[in-house]
Design a protein around this motif. Structure first.
Motif, PDB file in Angstrom:
ATOM      1  N   GLU A  37      -3.845   3.547  16.996  1.00 11.46           N
ATOM      2  CA  GLU A  37      -4.475   4.722  17.583  1.00 11.46           C
ATOM      3  C   GLU A  37      -3.955   4.913  19.001  1.00 11.46           C
ATOM      4  OE1 GLU A  37      -8.660   5.846  16.727  1.00 11.46           O
ATOM      5  OE2 GLU A  37      -8.906   5.505  18.890  1.00 11.46           O
ATOM      6  N   GLY A  38      -3.648   6.140  19.338  1.00 15.96           N
ATOM      7  CA  GLY A  38      -3.218   6.494  20.678  1.00 15.96           C
ATOM      8  C   GLY A  38      -3.923   7.764  21.106  1.00 15.96           C
ATOM      9  N   LYS A  39      -3.515   8.294  22.233  1.00 15.84           N
ATOM     10  CA  LYS A  39      -4.150   9.506  22.743  1.00 15.84           C
ATOM     11  C   LYS A  39      -3.127  10.379  23.464  1.00 15.84           C
ATOM     12  CE  LYS A  39      -8.811   7.825  23.140  1.00 15.84           C
ATOM     13  NZ  LYS A  39      -9.158   8.143  21.787  1.00 15.84           N
ATOM     14  N   LEU A  40      -3.336  11.664  23.370  1.00 17.87           N
ATOM     15  CA  LEU A  40      -2.708  12.593  24.299  1.00 17.87           C
ATOM     16  C   LEU A  40      -3.788  12.897  25.325  1.00 17.87           C
ATOM     17  CD1 LEU A  40      -0.688  15.044  22.021  1.00 17.87           C
ATOM     18  CD2 LEU A  40       0.210  13.373  23.650  1.00 17.87           C
ATOM     19  N   PRO A  41      -3.479  12.752  26.616  1.00 15.13           N
ATOM     20  CA  PRO A  41      -4.526  12.837  27.637  1.00 15.13           C
ATOM     21  C   PRO A  41      -4.906  14.270  28.008  1.00 15.13           C
ATOM     22  CG  PRO A  41      -2.420  12.413  28.665  1.00 15.13           C
ATOM     23  CD  PRO A  41      -2.183  12.392  27.175  1.00 15.13           C
ATOM     24  N   GLU A  42      -6.052  14.369  28.660  1.00 13.81           N
ATOM     25  CA  GLU A  42      -6.456  15.620  29.290  1.00 13.81           C
ATOM     26  C   GLU A  42      -5.803  15.641  30.663  1.00 13.81           C
ATOM     27  OE1 GLU A  42     -10.452  18.075  30.635  1.00 13.81           O
ATOM     28  OE2 GLU A  42     -10.621  15.964  30.122  1.00 13.81           O
ATOM     29  N   VAL A  43      -4.923  16.606  30.889  1.00  9.44           N
ATOM     30  CA  VAL A  43      -4.216  16.699  32.168  1.00  9.44           C
ATOM     31  C   VAL A  43      -3.951  18.154  32.520  1.00  9.44           C
ATOM     32  CG1 VAL A  43      -3.017  14.464  31.954  1.00  9.44           C
ATOM     33  CG2 VAL A  43      -1.922  16.526  31.088  1.00  9.44           C
ATOM     34  N   LYS A  44      -3.773  18.392  33.800  1.00 11.83           N
ATOM     35  CA  LYS A  44      -3.231  19.673  34.267  1.00 11.83           C
ATOM     36  C   LYS A  44      -1.731  19.583  34.035  1.00 11.83           C
ATOM     37  CE  LYS A  44      -2.600  22.394  38.449  1.00 11.83           C
ATOM     38  NZ  LYS A  44      -2.842  22.405  39.910  1.00 11.83           N
ATOM     39  N   ALA A  45      -1.147  20.615  33.410  1.00 14.08           N
ATOM     40  CA  ALA A  45       0.257  20.535  33.033  1.00 14.08           C
ATOM     41  C   ALA A  45       0.925  21.900  33.066  1.00 14.08           C
ATOM     42  CB  ALA A  45       0.375  19.944  31.623  1.00 14.08           C
ATOM     43  N   ALA A  46       2.240  21.862  33.197  1.00  8.34           N
ATOM     44  CA  ALA A  46       3.061  23.046  32.981  1.00  8.34           C
ATOM     45  C   ALA A  46       3.431  23.040  31.502  1.00  8.34           C
ATOM     46  CB  ALA A  46       4.307  23.005  33.849  1.00  8.34           C
ATOM     47  N   ARG A  47       3.311  24.186  30.856  1.00  6.05           N
ATOM     48  CA  ARG A  47       3.563  24.294  29.421  1.00  6.05           C
ATOM     49  C   ARG A  47       4.465  25.481  29.145  1.00  6.05           C
ATOM     50  NH1 ARG A  47       2.393  27.715  25.747  1.00  6.05           N
ATOM     51  NH2 ARG A  47       2.065  27.128  23.595  1.00  6.05           N
ATOM     52  N   ALA A  48       5.400  25.274  28.227  1.00  5.52           N
ATOM     53  CA  ALA A  48       6.264  26.357  27.762  1.00  5.52           C
ATOM     54  C   ALA A  48       6.673  26.052  26.327  1.00  5.52           C
ATOM     55  CB  ALA A  48       7.505  26.484  28.649  1.00  5.52           C
ATOM     56  N   VAL A  49       7.166  27.056  25.621  1.00 10.61           N
ATOM     57  CA  VAL A  49       7.637  26.870  24.251  1.00 10.61           C
ATOM     58  C   VAL A  49       9.123  27.188  24.199  1.00 10.61           C
ATOM     59  CG1 VAL A  49       7.462  27.648  21.856  1.00 10.61           C
ATOM     60  CG2 VAL A  49       5.389  27.333  23.221  1.00 10.61           C
ATOM     61  N   HIS A  50       9.874  26.263  23.638  1.00 13.18           N
ATOM     62  CA  HIS A  50      11.307  26.454  23.404  1.00 13.18           C
ATOM     63  C   HIS A  50      11.480  26.952  21.971  1.00 13.18           C
ATOM     64  CE1 HIS A  50      15.543  25.750  22.845  1.00 13.18           C
ATOM     65  NE2 HIS A  50      15.278  24.925  21.848  1.00 13.18           N
ATOM     66  N   ILE A  51      12.291  27.979  21.808  1.00 12.76           N
ATOM     67  CA  ILE A  51      12.617  28.474  20.473  1.00 12.76           C
ATOM     68  C   ILE A  51      14.097  28.202  20.251  1.00 12.76           C
ATOM     69  CG2 ILE A  51      12.739  30.478  18.953  1.00 12.76           C
ATOM     70  CD1 ILE A  51      10.412  31.662  20.602  1.00 12.76           C
ATOM     71  N   GLY A  52      14.378  27.370  19.241  1.00 13.28           N
ATOM     72  CA  GLY A  52      15.761  27.030  18.929  1.00 13.28           C
ATOM     73  C   GLY A  52      15.893  25.585  18.487  1.00 13.28           C
ATOM     74  N   PRO A  53      17.127  25.145  18.256  1.00  8.97           N
ATOM     75  CA  PRO A  53      17.357  23.798  17.725  1.00  8.97           C
ATOM     76  C   PRO A  53      17.035  22.702  18.732  1.00  8.97           C
ATOM     77  CG  PRO A  53      19.450  24.866  18.225  1.00  8.97           C
ATOM     78  CD  PRO A  53      18.377  25.895  18.432  1.00  8.97           C
ATOM     79  N   TYR A  54      16.786  21.518  18.193  1.00  8.34           N
ATOM     80  CA  TYR A  54      16.443  20.370  19.030  1.00  8.34           C
ATOM     81  C   TYR A  54      17.561  20.022  20.010  1.00  8.34           C
ATOM     82  CZ  TYR A  54      12.644  19.599  15.659  1.00  8.34           C
ATOM     83  OH  TYR A  54      11.541  19.737  14.867  1.00  8.34           O
ATOM     84  N   GLU A  55      18.793  20.318  19.655  1.00  9.13           N
ATOM     85  CA  GLU A  55      19.922  20.017  20.548  1.00  9.13           C
ATOM     86  C   GLU A  55      19.827  20.764  21.872  1.00  9.13           C
ATOM     87  OE1 GLU A  55      20.847  18.987  16.490  1.00  9.13           O
ATOM     88  OE2 GLU A  55      20.267  20.932  17.316  1.00  9.13           O
ATOM     89  N   GLU A  56      19.020  21.812  21.931  1.00 10.30           N
ATOM     90  CA  GLU A  56      18.853  22.598  23.156  1.00 10.30           C
ATOM     91  C   GLU A  56      17.669  22.130  24.006  1.00 10.30           C
ATOM     92  OE1 GLU A  56      18.471  26.638  21.876  1.00 10.30           O
ATOM     93  OE2 GLU A  56      20.530  26.758  21.150  1.00 10.30           O
ATOM     94  N   LEU A  57      16.958  21.102  23.548  1.00 12.43           N
ATOM     95  CA  LEU A  57      15.758  20.681  24.275  1.00 12.43           C
ATOM     96  C   LEU A  57      16.060  20.170  25.678  1.00 12.43           C
ATOM     97  CD1 LEU A  57      13.638  19.054  21.441  1.00 12.43           C
ATOM     98  CD2 LEU A  57      13.097  21.115  22.766  1.00 12.43           C
TER      99      LEU A  57
END
Length: 154
Positions: A85-105
Motif C-alpha cells: 500500500e502506498g499513497k499519493l499525497p495531498e499537496v499544492k501542485a502545478a498540473r498540466a496534461v500532455h497529449i502525445g506519445p510517452y517519448e515526448e514526456l
C-alpha cells in the motif's frame, strides 16, 4: 506539448504500488510488467482501480529513476509480493496534461518546469505522472494523455 498549467490542491489517494529504483534506460522494460503485477494483485484482492495508473518519482536523477508504479484504489491493500500500500499525497501542485506519445514526456516536463519558474514557484523534489489514456486506449500515440503533477514548496 502541454495544455495550460494550473495550480491545484491534490486529494490524498491510497494506492497499490511497487517501488522501483532502476537505471533510466530500463524504464520501458520494467514499467509495463510492474503495472501488470500491481493490477493483478488489485484484482486478486477484490479491489478496484479508483483512478489511472501512475508513476510517482521521489527525486529526479540523471542516472536512475526512484519511483512507485501504481494505481489508486478504494480500500486497504494487503502486501503481496512486491505490491504494497502506498499513497499519493495531498499537496499544492502545478498540473498540466500532455497529449502525445510517452517519448515526448521529457519535453512536456520541461514546459511545465519553465512555467513553474515563470510563476516564481519552487518545485518539490518529487513529481508524478498519471496515464489518463495510453496504449490500452488505442495505438495512435498522438491521442495519448498524461497528467503531469509537480508538487510545490511553500
Amino acid at each position: 506539448m502541454i495544455d495550460t498549467p494550473e495550480i491545484v490542491l491534490t486529494e490524498p489517494r491510497t494506492a497499490a504500488v511497487i517501488r522501483l529504483t532502476i537505471p533510466r534506460d530500463r524504464i520501458r522494460e520494467v514499467m509495463g510488467p510492474a503495472i501488470e503485477e500491481v493490477l493483478a494483485v488489485v484484482g486478486e484482492q477484490g479491489l478496484e482501480a479508483a483512478g489511472p495508473v501512475f508513476s510517482h518519482h521521489f527525486r529526479m536523477d540523471p542516472e536512475f529513476f526512484d519511483f512507485h508504479a501504481g494505481v489508486p484504489v478504494e480500500g486497504t491493500v494487503r502486501p503481496a509480493g512486491r505490491v504494497v500500500e502506498g499513497k499519493l499525497p495531498e499537496v499544492k501542485a502545478a498540473r498540466a496534461v500532455h497529449i502525445g506519445p510517452y517519448e515526448e514526456l521529457g519535453a512536456a516536463w520541461g514546459e511545465l518546469e519553465a512555467w513553474v519558474a515563470s510563476q516564481g514557484l519552487t518545485p518539490a523534489p518529487d513529481l508524478w505522472e498519471s496515464y489518463l489514456a495510453g496504449p490500452e486506449s488505442g495505438l495512435d500515440a498522438s491521442s495519448w494523455r498524461t497528467e503531469l503533477v509537480q508538487p510545490l514548496l511553500g
